[in-house]
Enzyme design. Structure first.
Site, PDB file in Angstrom:
ATOM      1  N   LYS A   2       2.006   2.483  -5.022  1.00 55.30           N
ATOM      2  CA  LYS A   2       2.756   2.084  -6.222  1.00 55.30           C
ATOM      3  C   LYS A   2       1.932   2.292  -7.489  1.00 55.30           C
ATOM      4  O   LYS A   2       2.461   2.670  -8.526  1.00 55.30           O
ATOM      5  CB  LYS A   2       3.172   0.609  -6.112  1.00 55.30           C
ATOM      6  CG  LYS A   2       4.082   0.323  -4.941  1.00 55.30           C
ATOM      7  CD  LYS A   2       4.486  -1.143  -4.889  1.00 55.30           C
ATOM      8  CE  LYS A   2       3.393  -2.099  -4.474  1.00 55.30           C
ATOM      9  NZ  LYS A   2       2.921  -1.968  -3.103  1.00 55.30           N
TER      10      LYS A   2
ATOM     11  N   ASP B 159       0.817  -1.233   0.000  1.00 57.95           N
ATOM     12  CA  ASP B 159       0.000   0.000   0.000  1.00 57.95           C
ATOM     13  C   ASP B 159       0.841   1.269   0.000  1.00 57.95           C
ATOM     14  O   ASP B 159       0.438   2.285   0.569  1.00 57.95           O
ATOM     15  CB  ASP B 159      -0.946   0.037   1.220  1.00 57.95           C
ATOM     16  CG  ASP B 159      -1.751  -1.228   1.338  1.00 57.95           C
ATOM     17  OD1 ASP B 159      -2.182  -1.728   0.299  1.00 57.95           O
ATOM     18  OD2 ASP B 159      -1.943  -1.713   2.472  1.00 57.95           O
TER      19      ASP B 159
ATOM     20  N   GLY C 211      -3.906  -4.517  -4.423  1.00 59.78           N
ATOM     21  CA  GLY C 211      -4.942  -3.612  -4.911  1.00 59.78           C
ATOM     22  C   GLY C 211      -4.303  -2.291  -5.258  1.00 59.78           C
ATOM     23  O   GLY C 211      -3.744  -1.630  -4.391  1.00 59.78           O
ATOM     24  N   HIS C 212      -4.307  -1.966  -6.526  1.00 56.56           N
ATOM     25  CA  HIS C 212      -3.761  -0.686  -6.954  1.00 56.56           C
ATOM     26  C   HIS C 212      -4.931   0.203  -7.325  1.00 56.56           C
ATOM     27  O   HIS C 212      -5.684  -0.120  -8.237  1.00 56.56           O
ATOM     28  CB  HIS C 212      -2.858  -0.858  -8.179  1.00 56.56           C
ATOM     29  CG  HIS C 212      -1.530  -1.460  -7.849  1.00 56.56           C
ATOM     30  ND1 HIS C 212      -0.646  -1.883  -8.797  1.00 56.56           N
ATOM     31  CD2 HIS C 212      -0.935  -1.682  -6.666  1.00 56.56           C
ATOM     32  CE1 HIS C 212       0.440  -2.355  -8.202  1.00 56.56           C
ATOM     33  NE2 HIS C 212       0.283  -2.246  -6.912  1.00 56.56           N
TER      34      HIS C 212
ATOM     35  N   GLN D  26       2.433  -5.792  -3.021  1.00 54.85           N
ATOM     36  CA  GLN D  26       2.822  -5.840  -1.592  1.00 54.85           C
ATOM     37  C   GLN D  26       4.151  -5.097  -1.384  1.00 54.85           C
ATOM     38  O   GLN D  26       4.408  -4.129  -2.081  1.00 54.85           O
ATOM     39  CB  GLN D  26       2.898  -7.293  -1.085  1.00 54.85           C
ATOM     40  CG  GLN D  26       1.541  -7.964  -0.972  1.00 54.85           C
ATOM     41  CD  GLN D  26       1.097  -8.663  -2.236  1.00 54.85           C
ATOM     42  OE1 GLN D  26       1.874  -9.318  -2.893  1.00 54.85           O
ATOM     43  NE2 GLN D  26      -0.164  -8.533  -2.590  1.00 54.85           N
TER      44      GLN D  26
HETATM   45  P1  IMP Z   1      -2.324 -12.699   2.016  1.00 52.65           P
HETATM   46  O1  IMP Z   1      -1.344 -12.157   1.034  1.00 52.65           O
HETATM   47  O2  IMP Z   1      -3.747 -12.460   1.620  1.00 52.65           O
HETATM   48  O3  IMP Z   1      -2.041 -14.127   2.353  1.00 52.65           O
HETATM   49  O4  IMP Z   1      -2.124 -11.887   3.386  1.00 52.65           O
HETATM   50  C1  IMP Z   1      -0.943 -11.987   4.178  1.00 52.65           C
HETATM   51  C2  IMP Z   1      -0.615 -10.642   4.814  1.00 52.65           C
HETATM   52  O5  IMP Z   1      -0.230  -9.724   3.798  1.00 52.65           O
HETATM   53  C3  IMP Z   1      -1.787  -9.970   5.539  1.00 52.65           C
HETATM   54  O6  IMP Z   1      -1.270  -9.234   6.633  1.00 52.65           O
HETATM   55  C4  IMP Z   1      -2.349  -9.028   4.506  1.00 52.65           C
HETATM   56  O7  IMP Z   1      -3.050  -7.954   5.089  1.00 52.65           O
HETATM   57  C5  IMP Z   1      -1.069  -8.576   3.829  1.00 52.65           C
HETATM   58  N1  IMP Z   1      -1.268  -8.142   2.432  1.00 52.65           N
HETATM   59  C6  IMP Z   1      -1.398  -8.919   1.337  1.00 52.65           C
HETATM   60  N2  IMP Z   1      -1.517  -8.157   0.243  1.00 52.65           N
HETATM   61  C7  IMP Z   1      -1.432  -6.893   0.638  1.00 52.65           C
HETATM   62  C8  IMP Z   1      -1.445  -5.642  -0.064  1.00 52.65           C
HETATM   63  O8  IMP Z   1      -1.536  -5.549  -1.287  1.00 52.65           O
HETATM   64  N3  IMP Z   1      -1.325  -4.536   0.716  1.00 52.65           N
HETATM   65  C9  IMP Z   1      -1.172  -4.592   2.061  1.00 52.65           C
HETATM   66  N4  IMP Z   1      -1.145  -5.732   2.750  1.00 52.65           N
HETATM   67  C10 IMP Z   1      -1.276  -6.865   2.045  1.00 52.65           C
END
Ligand code: IMP
Length: 397
Positions: free
Chosen positions: A15, A12, A39-40, A198
């Site tokens: 990007k 977040d 999520g962009h 991420q």
């Molecule tokens: P997962 O990727 O859904 O398995 O989540 C694992 C961890 O990564 C959790 O703490 C999510 O909130 C975090 N996470 C995954 N994708 C994002 C992102 O795009 N932005 C922020 N946090 C993310």
């Protein structure tokens, strides 16, 4: 020059907006890891659009967009995004491709995730279980949807086979050998932009394990996740917000007081683009950033959302941690040490009115002081500063 743009924090970092800004200088935009957990959010002609799988470069009609083999694909989400793009008149035929080697998120992955979701605070998008199947060699890949007989060996439900068949019939021509495609672009000297999802602190190897995602947002992920040559990327832009956020569980040493978090959350719109969850907010953590810079070998920094700090009387930067009475300046590998870390802060006077500024010299002196300190501390130049949500709210330094 082939370039990667990657997040240095817990995702977040803003990007999407920067990709959108620099995409014009590239021919191809390529994603290499993660899935619809990302999520962009991009503001396109007053439409606010959140893309989860498709690279943000898709908003530029002459760019080729590729989803590489290191990603995991939620077919239904992908169809939703394609439909949304169609609705706002963005064409993608002949310029959108998905790797035949990318793994498919299956309905069972969403079910398995329910328990992990609670413990780690995942996005609930089936990411962990899909990557687990990939690693334990039980997954199915995009190229497999062309062979129903092969799919049946995996005990996939007839409903899901139908979903895959529908996708194949409508969009099968998007599924290609992206390794060949990328290398053919490289041969033609096309410029490629690798879009990270991420961030470093969520990296499965280098992040705050186990509170991480299941892929490598760090540069190594580019090469395993696309098949590009390790020598093909010469510029790496590391993105950090002017403060920190984290969504989901896990230690977050510079987390602010609730009152300040609420203020930042509201002014920065700090709600997850994927899940809508309120993001936890904190001061900028130079200890974790220094580590992120070290691992990624970035060639420059981009600083986002400086305007969100407008109006604070004081801003702070964490420069060291105190853990069990010991002062340390390195980010510890052990999660239980990170949990005990108490940041040591350097305080700066606040500033006002940076919103929408697009020339460096127009920034308040206090903001410049903050920016210079970050650059000196991290030993890296800041080349872009985002000062608001709109496309033009940006300083190119
Ligand atoms: P997962 O990727 O859904 O398995 O989540 C694992 C961890 O990564 C959790 O703490 C999510 O909130 C975090 N996470 C995954 N994708 C994002 C992102 O795009 N932005 C922020 N946090 C993310």
């Amino acid at each position: 020059m082939n370039t990667a743009l990657i997040g240095l924090q817990w995702g977040d970092e803003g990007k999407g907006k920067l990709i959108d800004y620099i995409a014009d200088s590239f021919d191809v935009v390529c994603r290499y890891q993660g899935g619809a957990n990302a999520g962009h959010t991009v503001i396109f002609e007053d439409n606010k659009i959140s893309l989860h799988l498709i690279p943000s470069g898709i908003f530029h009609p002459d760019k080729v967009c590729i989803i590489g083999n290191g990603t995991v694909i939620d077919i239904e989400q992908l169809v939703r995004e394609l439909n949304e793009l169609k609705e706002i008149g963005i064409g993608f035929e002949d310029r959108f491709y998905i790797s035949k080697r990318a793994h498919i998120i299956q309905p069972a992955h969403f079910l398995i995730e329910k328990d992990i979701k609670k413990e780690i605070g995942t996005t609930g998008k089936g990411i962990g279980p899909a990557y687990a199947d990939k690693m334990s060699r039980g997954g199915i890949r995009m190229g497999d949807i062309f062979n129903s007989e092969y799919l049946q060996k995996f005990g996939i439900s007839s409903d899901f086979i139908e979903t895959l068949t529908e996708f194949r019939e409508k969009y099968g021509h998007f599924i290609v050998n992206t390794v060949e495609l990328l290398h053919s672009f490289a041969k033609k000297k096309k410029k490629i932009l690798f879009e990270g999802a991420q961030g470093v602190m969520l990296d499965i190897d280098f992040g705050t394990y186990p509170f991480v995602t299941s892929s490598n947002p760090t540069p190594g992920g580019i090469f395993t996740g696309t098949g590009a040559s390790p020598f093909s990327v010469s510029r790496i832009i590391g993105v950090t917000k002017a403060y920190s956020t984290r969504v989901g569980k896990g230690p977050f040493p510079t987390e602010m007081s609730d009152k300040l978090q609420n203020q930042i959350r509201e002014s920065g719109g700090e709600y997850g683009a994927t899940t809508g969850r309120p993001r936890r907010c904190g001061y900028l953590d130079l200890v974790s950033l220094k580590y992120a810079v070290q691992i990624t070998g970035i060639t420059e920094l981009a600083l986002s959302k400086i305007d969100v700090l407008d109006g604070l009387g004081e801003v702070k930067l964490a420069t060291e941690y105190k853990i069990d009475g010991k002062t340390i300046d390195r980010f510890p590998p052990e999660i239980w040490k990170v949990e005990r870390a108490k940041p040591i802060y350097k305080s700066f006077p606040g500033w006002k009115n940076t919103k929408g500024i697009n020339e460096y010299r127009k920034l308040p002196e206090e903001a410049k002081e903050y920016i210079s300190y970050i650059e000196d501390f991290l030993g890296s130049k800041i080349s872009m500063i985002s000062t608001g949500r709109k496309r033009g709210d940006l300083i190119s330094v």
